[in-house]
Motif scaffolding. Structure first.
Motif, PDB file in Angstrom:
ATOM      1  N   UNK A 123       0.860  -0.847   0.367  1.00 48.67           N
ATOM      2  CA  UNK A 123      -0.290  -0.105  -0.202  1.00 48.67           C
ATOM      3  C   UNK A 123       1.090   1.618  -0.223  1.00 48.67           C
ATOM      4  N   UNK A 124       2.253   1.205   0.288  1.00 49.04           N
ATOM      5  CA  UNK A 124       3.012   2.303   0.545  1.00 49.04           C
ATOM      6  C   UNK A 124       3.733   2.792  -0.720  1.00 49.04           C
ATOM      7  N   UNK A 125       3.819   1.396  -1.573  1.00 49.23           N
ATOM      8  CA  UNK A 125       4.427   1.872  -3.213  1.00 49.23           C
ATOM      9  C   UNK A 125       3.650   3.465  -3.966  1.00 49.23           C
ATOM     10  N   UNK A 126       2.680   3.876  -4.098  1.00 52.04           N
ATOM     11  CA  UNK A 126       2.189   4.447  -4.555  1.00 52.04           C
ATOM     12  C   UNK A 126       3.087   6.018  -4.204  1.00 52.04           C
ATOM     13  N   UNK A 127       2.521   5.715  -2.730  1.00 52.94           N
ATOM     14  CA  UNK A 127       3.373   7.443  -2.111  1.00 52.94           C
ATOM     15  C   UNK A 127       5.119   7.380  -3.115  1.00 52.94           C
TER      16      UNK A 127
END
Length: 202
Positions: A123-127
């Motif tokens: 879930x942190x890849x986008x940021x």
């Protein structure tokens, strides 16, 4: 102009020479609202709404089944470094349907904290991708949830695919001192890697 402090009292008027904008970003439910609230000297502005049955088909609650609210626009907090320097914290919404807000929220930001939950690392890849593509300096802060698996910072960095020079640290988003360490790390990284920023007036 006077501001209300977290204990309800009015602070002295502030004459600001330098306002610094920092983003707190990451996936859904990683603790962004908690971090901003833990370290802000004022009662933070929050745009939280209750999760509903309709959103349950959109928002992935695996690993965070107890979560009952979600940020739909932003979180906002403030820290007075000294009378000349004010730090403004903007927590971004985590769900992809609110990502259209990110360009406006990131406008003028000096840097960012990417908050990570090891139970939902993807879930942190986008940021990470967002700040890398826009050349906004960031650090990775791993929010150590109770019961979550623990990994070394090097392992987390490799899993996220971040460059080795990006600082990665463990933290507790509920703890003010821990959040302060994250922000200090971010500013040290910015000052070391950005030509135009050597120091903040202290």
């Amino acid at each position: 102009m006077a501001y209300a402090t977290s204990d309800g009292r009015d602070s002295a008027p502030i004459s600001t020479e330098l306002a610094v904008k920092i983003l707190v970003a990451g996936g859904f439910g990683v603790g962004k609202t908690t971090m901003v609230g833990a370290i802000s000297e004022i009662t933070p502005l929050r745009t939280e709404e209750q999760l509903t049955e309709l959103s349950s088909s959109v928002d992935d609650l695996r690993g965070i089944e107890a979560k009952r609210t979600t940020t739909v626009a932003l979180d906002f907090g403030r820290i007075t470094i000294n009378p000349r320097v004010i730090l403004y914290l903007f927590g971004t919404p985590g769900q992809d349907r609110f990502w259209f807000l990110w360009p406006e929220l990131s406008r003028g930001a000096l840097g960012a904290v990417v908050l990570v939950d090891t139970r939902r690392l993807a879930d942190s890849f986008a940021a990470v991708d967002y700040f890398e593509s826009r050349r906004i300096p960031f650090v990775v802060a791993v929010n150590c949830f109770d019961g979550a698996d623990r990994y070394a910072p090097e392992e987390i960095g490799a899993a996220l695919g971040v460059p080795t020079h990006v600082p990665i640290m463990l933290c507790d988003a509920r703890d003010r001192a821990s959040c302060k360490e994250v922000l200090v790390c971010l500013f040290e990284y910015i000052m070391a890697s950005t030509t135009g920023v050597r120091s903040l007036p202290m």
